[in-house]
Design a protein around this motif. Sequence first.
Motif, PDB file in Angstrom:
ATOM      1  N   LYS A  10      36.733  20.084  -3.251  1.00 44.57           N
ATOM      2  CA  LYS A  10      36.198  20.974  -2.217  1.00 44.57           C
ATOM      3  C   LYS A  10      35.989  22.377  -2.804  1.00 44.57           C
ATOM      4  O   LYS A  10      34.942  23.007  -2.631  1.00 44.57           O
ATOM      5  CB  LYS A  10      37.211  21.024  -1.056  1.00 44.57           C
ATOM      6  CG  LYS A  10      36.658  21.634   0.174  1.00 44.57           C
ATOM      7  CD  LYS A  10      37.522  21.255   1.394  1.00 44.57           C
ATOM      8  CE  LYS A  10      37.136  22.135   2.560  1.00 44.57           C
ATOM      9  NZ  LYS A  10      38.034  23.252   2.790  1.00 44.57           N
ATOM     10  N   LYS A  11      37.012  22.807  -3.557  1.00 44.33           N
ATOM     11  CA  LYS A  11      36.945  24.159  -4.137  1.00 44.33           C
ATOM     12  C   LYS A  11      35.773  24.235  -5.132  1.00 44.33           C
ATOM     13  O   LYS A  11      34.985  25.178  -5.123  1.00 44.33           O
ATOM     14  CB  LYS A  11      38.267  24.429  -4.865  1.00 44.33           C
ATOM     15  CG  LYS A  11      38.459  25.868  -5.266  1.00 44.33           C
ATOM     16  CD  LYS A  11      39.880  26.048  -5.780  1.00 44.33           C
ATOM     17  CE  LYS A  11      39.959  27.255  -6.667  1.00 44.33           C
ATOM     18  NZ  LYS A  11      41.109  27.226  -7.544  1.00 44.33           N
ATOM     19  N   SER A  13      33.098  22.437  -5.253  1.00 46.06           N
ATOM     20  CA  SER A  13      31.824  22.358  -4.552  1.00 46.06           C
ATOM     21  C   SER A  13      31.450  23.733  -3.978  1.00 46.06           C
ATOM     22  O   SER A  13      30.306  24.175  -4.095  1.00 46.06           O
ATOM     23  CB  SER A  13      31.942  21.296  -3.481  1.00 46.06           C
ATOM     24  OG  SER A  13      30.900  21.389  -2.594  1.00 46.06           O
ATOM     25  N   GLU A  14      32.425  24.430  -3.398  1.00 43.62           N
ATOM     26  CA  GLU A  14      32.148  25.763  -2.826  1.00 43.62           C
ATOM     27  C   GLU A  14      31.768  26.758  -3.924  1.00 43.62           C
ATOM     28  O   GLU A  14      30.812  27.531  -3.791  1.00 43.62           O
ATOM     29  CB  GLU A  14      33.371  26.288  -2.068  1.00 43.62           C
ATOM     30  CG  GLU A  14      33.552  25.592  -0.719  1.00 43.62           C
ATOM     31  CD  GLU A  14      34.942  25.820  -0.109  1.00 43.62           C
ATOM     32  OE1 GLU A  14      35.201  25.229   0.932  1.00 43.62           O
ATOM     33  OE2 GLU A  14      35.756  26.572  -0.731  1.00 43.62           O
TER      34      GLU A  14
END
Length: 340
Positions: A10-11, A13-14
């Motif tokens: 998630k990190k 991707s952000e």
Amino acid sequence: MKEKTEELRKKLSEMLAAAETDAAVEAIRVSFLGKKGAVAELMAELRNAADKKSAGQIINEFKTEAEQMISDAAERIKRAALDAEIRSAKKYNPDIRMNNVRGSYHPITLVSREVEAIFKSMGFTVEDYYEIVDDYKCFESLNIPKHHPARDMQDTYYLDNGQLLKTHTSAAQNAIIRKYGAPLRAIFPGRCFRNEATDACHENTFFQMEGIMIDENISISNLIYFMKTMLSEVFERDIKVRLRPGFFPFVEPGFELDINCLICGGEGCPSCKGSGWLELCPCGMIHPNVLAEGGIDTEKYTGFAFGLGLTRLAMMKYGVKDIRDFNSGNLKALSQFGSN
Ligand code: FA5
């Protein structure tokens, strides 16, 4: 381990979504995949983990996925930079091509596309075929055996290997009939070559468009209907045509379809060799020998064929008096018919 890699994914991707430069992506890559990066840290944790094997697999899967995500982001940034470069080039020089000269389609291309569209709307497919063919394709499959006098009508360029430059688009008939069988509706435009003495209406390299239709109960009325429709749509006005008997060994009966010369209005000029008429589109009912050679059941099917002189059609359509202008490469003459 699964939660940890999910969090990292998630990190990552952000961070990648926010990155706008190559350098930013590279920094992210190092922080995740570098020697002291997040993946390396997870690997270090593995040493004490009880479920080494499954945890190791989860980390490896994440590593592969992270590599792909990073490479996608790098590609996105590269493409955006290229787009920006093109946009700015256009801003300062709206036409970045040579000296602002715009290209244009050759009149033969224009007329060919027009005729293709007409036939496509009537259910014909458009086929392509070779320019170098063999004797069988160009003559024998068309009911023109060796030493047949009909060969004299087409003075042929032979190659050292025994092949030849196709003298007419009819050379594709056999292959296309064999490929599709019956029923069949096809047109095939192509360049043809003949050892001709050139004049205002004869070239040694010119275009024809062949058309064939094979089905049950095809007759001369079908042939005439399709020829009329094609000519009235191309010229968008009434034009005088005449149909007279013509001999071609691959059709029976055969016709010559001539068009009243649109350059002189039928008075006689060099473009029509003084006759007021121009031979444009010989045609006829396909000879049973040709159908049989293509594997068609001649008891069940009949068909028609035509060989439209595409270069001559372009002459008439665009009012070009000398056919040799088409191969001249003279941009002044050729670029006036349509731009891209
Ligand atoms: C043929 O080539 C036959 N294959 C046509 C055909 C197909 C007949 C199917 C029956 C059934 P011909 O040699 O007449 O026939 O050429 C056909 C057309 O091509 C001519 O009417 C003419 O418009 C064009 N043509 C022929 N020779 C030249 C040339 N040297 N320069 C320009 N156009 C030419």
